[in-house]
Design an enzyme around this catalytic site. Structure first.
Site, PDB file in Angstrom:
ATOM      1  CG  ASP A  22      -1.936  -1.178   1.188  1.00 29.25           C
ATOM      2  OD1 ASP A  22      -1.871  -1.979   0.244  1.00 29.25           O
ATOM      3  OD2 ASP A  22      -2.747  -1.287   2.123  1.00 29.25           O
ATOM      4  CE  LYS A 120      -4.055  -4.364   1.350  1.00 30.56           C
ATOM      5  NZ  LYS A 120      -4.801  -3.348   2.102  1.00 30.56           N
ATOM      6  CB  CYS A 165      -1.742  -3.201   5.300  1.00 29.24           C
ATOM      7  SG  CYS A 165      -3.469  -2.655   5.147  1.00 29.24           S
TER       8      CYS A 165
END
Ligand code: VGL
Ligand code: ZN
Length: 222
Positions: A22, A120, A165
């Site tokens: 990310d 995601k 994450c």
């Protein structure tokens, strides 16, 4: 710096993968869900990309009415505590909405080197902190299959955010049979709610996640 033991005797091999979690504009200072110093890791990540034959870059990729957003819950503000199946422990500002600039990679990230770009968090009612499994702890993203097909046993993790994450990805990686190594200086935490970062670091150590500094990898030890 917390009391973490960094391993020295490790070298990247062709059977290892790098996961860049990310590295998106919304998680950078000035973005919608800013992570302090999130922009400071981009160059360091670029520098280690050539060490890896397999590079997975992930994107948080939410529909605009995602249930992890405080705006989807009347009376709630970003970072308010909130627990529901597949969501929590806090609600977030709107971020990484599909197709927006904020959902794009940091402009300096050399994403051309990624062998796979994985998205995601696209199911409205379930968050997906982990790049391997959604927060219902059941639905897989497909990444495990990709890695196993390529005979990858060890994954190196970098990116944002260390206590969300990256943490949940490392935890699932171990649970799904991979070795997980967090490149500590190439990750930064959200650090909300208070204590969450410390708990996530402790849990990673407890389950055998390893921590390394990028210098060690670049120096080609052992
Ligand atoms: C993340 C909070 C919400 C992350 C994603 O990438 O760590 N954190 N969505
Ligand atoms: Zn998100």
């Amino acid at each position: 710096m917390p009391d973490i033991r960094f391993i020295q005797d490790i070298a990247v091999t062709t059977d290892d993968a790098l996961i860049v979690v990310d590295l998106q504009t919304d998680f950078m200072p000035g973005g919608n869900l800013p992570v302090s110093e999130g922009d400071r890791i981009v160059r360091g990540i670029n520098r280690i990309l050539p060490l890896f034959r397999t590079v997975v870059a992930t994107q948080d990729w939410h529909p605009k009415d995602h249930r992890s957003f405080a705006a989807a819950h009347p009376g709630k503000k970003p970072y308010d505590l909130y627990e529901a199946p597949g969501l929590g422990p806090v609600l977030w500002p709107d971020h990484c909405v599909q197709g927006t600039k904020g959902a794009g990679f940091h402009p300096d990230f050399e994403d051309d080197r990624a062998t796979l770009i994985l998205r995601k968090g696209y199911h409205r009612d379930i968050d997906s902190y982990s790049v391997l499994k959604e927060n219902d702890m059941t639905t897989e993203t497909g990444l495990s299959g990709y890695l196993k097909t390529k005979n990858i046993r060890k994954v190196f993790l970098s990116g944002l955010a260390l206590d969300y994450c990256v943490f949940y990805s490392a935890k699932d990686a171990v649970a799904m049979g991979f070795e997980a190594v967090v490149i500590y200086d190439l990750s930064r935490p959200v650090a909300s709610p208070p204590g969450h970062l410390e708990t996530s670091l402790k849990m990673m150590e407890d389950i055998g996640v390893l921590f390394v500094m990028s210098e060690t990898l670049l120096n080609g030890s052992p």
